[in-house]
Write an enzyme that holds these catalytic residues in place. Sequence first.
Site, PDB file in Angstrom:
ATOM      1  N   HIS A  46      -4.043   1.388   7.677  1.00 49.42           N
ATOM      2  CA  HIS A  46      -2.516   2.234   7.929  1.00 49.42           C
ATOM      3  C   HIS A  46      -2.888   2.988   6.516  1.00 49.42           C
ATOM      4  O   HIS A  46      -2.339   4.019   7.099  1.00 49.42           O
ATOM      5  CB  HIS A  46      -1.643   0.640   7.011  1.00 49.42           C
ATOM      6  CG  HIS A  46      -0.519   0.734   7.492  1.00 49.42           C
ATOM      7  ND1 HIS A  46       1.393   0.753   8.108  1.00 49.42           N
ATOM      8  CD2 HIS A  46       0.521   1.646   6.258  1.00 49.42           C
ATOM      9  CE1 HIS A  46       2.031   1.668   8.690  1.00 49.42           C
ATOM     10  NE2 HIS A  46       1.879   2.083   6.812  1.00 49.42           N
ATOM     11  N   GLU A  47      -3.332   2.558   5.056  1.00 45.95           N
ATOM     12  CA  GLU A  47      -2.783   3.870   4.433  1.00 45.95           C
ATOM     13  C   GLU A  47      -4.403   4.922   4.656  1.00 45.95           C
ATOM     14  O   GLU A  47      -3.850   6.054   4.874  1.00 45.95           O
ATOM     15  CB  GLU A  47      -3.810   3.334   3.191  1.00 45.95           C
ATOM     16  CG  GLU A  47      -2.680   2.288   2.234  1.00 45.95           C
ATOM     17  CD  GLU A  47      -1.260   2.401   2.846  1.00 45.95           C
ATOM     18  OE1 GLU A  47      -0.915   3.813   2.368  1.00 45.95           O
ATOM     19  OE2 GLU A  47      -0.271   1.256   2.915  1.00 45.95           O
ATOM     20  N   CYS A  82       6.339   0.246   6.969  1.00 45.72           N
ATOM     21  CA  CYS A  82       5.723   0.951   6.478  1.00 45.72           C
ATOM     22  C   CYS A  82       7.382   1.384   5.306  1.00 45.72           C
ATOM     23  O   CYS A  82       7.991   1.563   6.022  1.00 45.72           O
ATOM     24  CB  CYS A  82       5.693   1.944   7.717  1.00 45.72           C
ATOM     25  SG  CYS A  82       5.324   3.869   6.717  1.00 45.72           S
ATOM     26  N   LEU A  83       6.853   1.771   4.581  1.00 42.36           N
ATOM     27  CA  LEU A  83       7.715   2.240   3.606  1.00 42.36           C
ATOM     28  C   LEU A  83       8.897   3.757   3.860  1.00 42.36           C
ATOM     29  O   LEU A  83       9.182   3.367   3.370  1.00 42.36           O
ATOM     30  CB  LEU A  83       7.002   2.147   2.558  1.00 42.36           C
ATOM     31  CG  LEU A  83       7.003   1.121   2.021  1.00 42.36           C
ATOM     32  CD1 LEU A  83       5.841   1.435   0.434  1.00 42.36           C
ATOM     33  CD2 LEU A  83       7.845  -0.067   0.914  1.00 42.36           C
ATOM     34  N   HIS A 103      -2.404   6.944   7.901  1.00 39.80           N
ATOM     35  CA  HIS A 103      -1.689   8.281   6.586  1.00 39.80           C
ATOM     36  C   HIS A 103      -1.873   9.491   6.530  1.00 39.80           C
ATOM     37  O   HIS A 103      -1.366  10.395   6.244  1.00 39.80           O
ATOM     38  CB  HIS A 103      -0.850   7.650   5.288  1.00 39.80           C
ATOM     39  CG  HIS A 103       0.362   6.628   6.083  1.00 39.80           C
ATOM     40  ND1 HIS A 103       1.763   7.458   6.670  1.00 39.80           N
ATOM     41  CD2 HIS A 103       1.054   5.125   5.226  1.00 39.80           C
ATOM     42  CE1 HIS A 103       2.337   6.148   6.104  1.00 39.80           C
ATOM     43  NE2 HIS A 103       1.831   5.489   5.600  1.00 39.80           N
ATOM     44  N   GLN A 126       2.875  10.166   1.313  1.00 42.69           N
ATOM     45  CA  GLN A 126       4.174   9.016   1.525  1.00 42.69           C
ATOM     46  C   GLN A 126       5.422   9.397   0.038  1.00 42.69           C
ATOM     47  O   GLN A 126       5.946   8.937   0.074  1.00 42.69           O
ATOM     48  CB  GLN A 126       4.002   7.533   1.436  1.00 42.69           C
ATOM     49  CG  GLN A 126       2.907   6.784   2.703  1.00 42.69           C
ATOM     50  CD  GLN A 126       3.271   5.416   2.782  1.00 42.69           C
ATOM     51  OE1 GLN A 126       2.123   5.359   2.237  1.00 42.69           O
ATOM     52  NE2 GLN A 126       5.366   4.947   3.286  1.00 42.69           N
ATOM     53  N   GLY A 173       0.621  -1.039   0.159  1.00 43.79           N
ATOM     54  CA  GLY A 173       0.431  -0.310  -0.191  1.00 43.79           C
ATOM     55  C   GLY A 173       1.122   1.272  -0.258  1.00 43.79           C
ATOM     56  O   GLY A 173       2.350   1.484   0.264  1.00 43.79           O
TER      57      GLY A 173
END
Length: 197
Positions: A131-132, A89-90, A135, A51, A46
């Site tokens: 999670h997204e 997380c990226l 963000h 991000q 995702g």
Amino acid sequence: MTILAVRLVGDPVLRTPADAVTRFDDTLAKLAADMHETMEEVAGVGLAGPQVGVSLRVFTYHVGEERGTVCNPVVEVLGGELDHGSEGCLSVPGLGFPLDRPARVRVTGQDITGAPLVLEGEGLLARCFQHETDHLGGTLYIDKLAGEERKRAWRAIREEGFEANAQSVLQDRAGAVGSAFGGASFGGSAFSQGWAK
Ligand code: ZN
């Protein structure tokens, strides 16, 4: 399409509540396409607008067979079960921690044409949606950790060399697309013990 730079923890854009998507135009379509390409490049499941430095309420996801783009998402928890998985997380690469999340959710929002969208997910997909969407409000999963794990996360982030290491983790992931993150293979490195979004 273009591979976009993934912003890392410490970048203010990750802490800024994103703006609603109001223009469902070619620019948005290009952003979504680039986000999908970027997400695949770093083997994420995702990716949220902030991000990649775009403060808009949009995210892309790719969990197993499920993939797509959601604008202006609102998450509703279904049922009371919890999923006891791990998360990464990226934007905080190299780390992963267990985090309980509601196991089933419904997401309402819009697709990239502005048409209404309703999705339901459970397990990893539900975790990804939450999670997204977090963000887009400026929240990172590490904010949701408690006690020792929260301390460990922040200690690691503040350590000298975190950023250089983070970049190399992202590069390694980019080189490992198609092998390291095949959906079921979450084992292995500290990073892939969870999964990354
Ligand atoms: Zn993330």
